[in-house]
Design a protein around this motif. Structure first.
Motif, short mmCIF file in Angstrom:
data_model
loop_
_atom_site.label_atom_id
_atom_site.label_comp_id
_atom_site.label_asym_id
_atom_site.label_seq_id
_atom_site.Cartn_x
_atom_site.Cartn_y
_atom_site.Cartn_z
N THR A 7 0.87 -1.30 -0.05
CA THR A 7 -0.10 -0.08 0.00
C THR A 7 0.90 1.26 0.11
N LEU A 8 2.00 1.02 0.73
CA LEU A 8 2.80 2.38 0.87
C LEU A 8 3.45 2.71 -0.46
N ILE A 9 4.04 1.67 -1.17
CA ILE A 9 4.77 1.67 -2.40
C ILE A 9 3.61 2.29 -3.61
N ARG A 10 2.63 1.72 -3.23
CA ARG A 10 1.57 2.15 -4.64
C ARG A 10 1.15 3.52 -4.14
N THR A 11 1.17 4.08 -2.96
CA THR A 11 0.56 5.28 -2.71
C THR A 11 1.73 6.42 -3.07
N ILE A 12 2.80 5.91 -2.78
CA ILE A 12 4.04 6.72 -3.21
C ILE A 12 4.29 7.22 -4.65
N VAL A 13 4.21 5.90 -5.41
CA VAL A 13 4.25 6.08 -6.93
C VAL A 13 2.77 6.80 -7.63
N LEU A 14 1.86 6.53 -6.94
CA LEU A 14 0.74 7.40 -7.22
C LEU A 14 0.98 8.78 -7.08
N PHE A 15 1.47 9.35 -5.90
CA PHE A 15 1.85 10.71 -5.63
C PHE A 15 2.83 11.12 -6.68
N ILE A 16 3.86 10.45 -7.07
CA ILE A 16 4.78 10.84 -8.07
C ILE A 16 4.10 11.01 -9.32
N ALA A 17 3.38 10.16 -9.86
CA ALA A 17 2.70 10.10 -11.08
C ALA A 17 1.64 11.73 -11.20
N LEU A 18 1.09 11.61 -9.91
CA LEU A 18 0.11 12.75 -10.06
C LEU A 18 0.96 14.17 -10.19
N LEU A 19 1.94 14.25 -9.19
CA LEU A 19 2.80 15.43 -9.25
C LEU A 19 3.50 15.74 -10.53
N ASN A 20 4.04 14.61 -11.35
CA ASN A 20 4.63 14.62 -12.51
C ASN A 20 3.59 15.22 -13.46
N GLN A 21 2.39 14.81 -13.41
CA GLN A 21 1.46 15.24 -14.16
C GLN A 21 0.91 16.59 -14.24
#
Length: 79
Positions: A7-21
């Motif tokens: 859950t922690l890894i998926r949350t971090i990757v999602l945050f990075i993707a949204l920030l990148n977007q």
């Protein structure tokens, strides 16, 4: 209670993707060697894929979800 590793890894990757977007949408970030349109397409695809993965996986983020996970663990019903 703390988040499980997945859950922690998926949350971090999602945050990075949204920030990148957000950065690409504001014109603040460009991937070197790509055209502007390709950068936006790659960023959008990255965000879409990570969002779907984060949504699809059973993440126990809420208090209720964490209690459910504990019950599943007690009953040996989780990995």
């Amino acid at each position: 209670m703390k988040m499980d590793k997945g859950t922690l890894i998926r949350t971090i990757v999602l945050f990075i993707a949204l920030l990148n977007q957000i950065l690409v949408s504001c014109g603040l970030y460009k991937i070197p060697g790509t055209a502007e349109q390709q950068t936006e397409v790659l960023s959008t695809l990255f965000t879409l894929v990570t969002s779907i993965i984060a949504w699809f996986k059973n993440n126990y983020v809420t208090a209720k979800g964490k209690r459910q996970k504990e019950v599943l663990k007690q009953q040996n019903l989780t990995k």
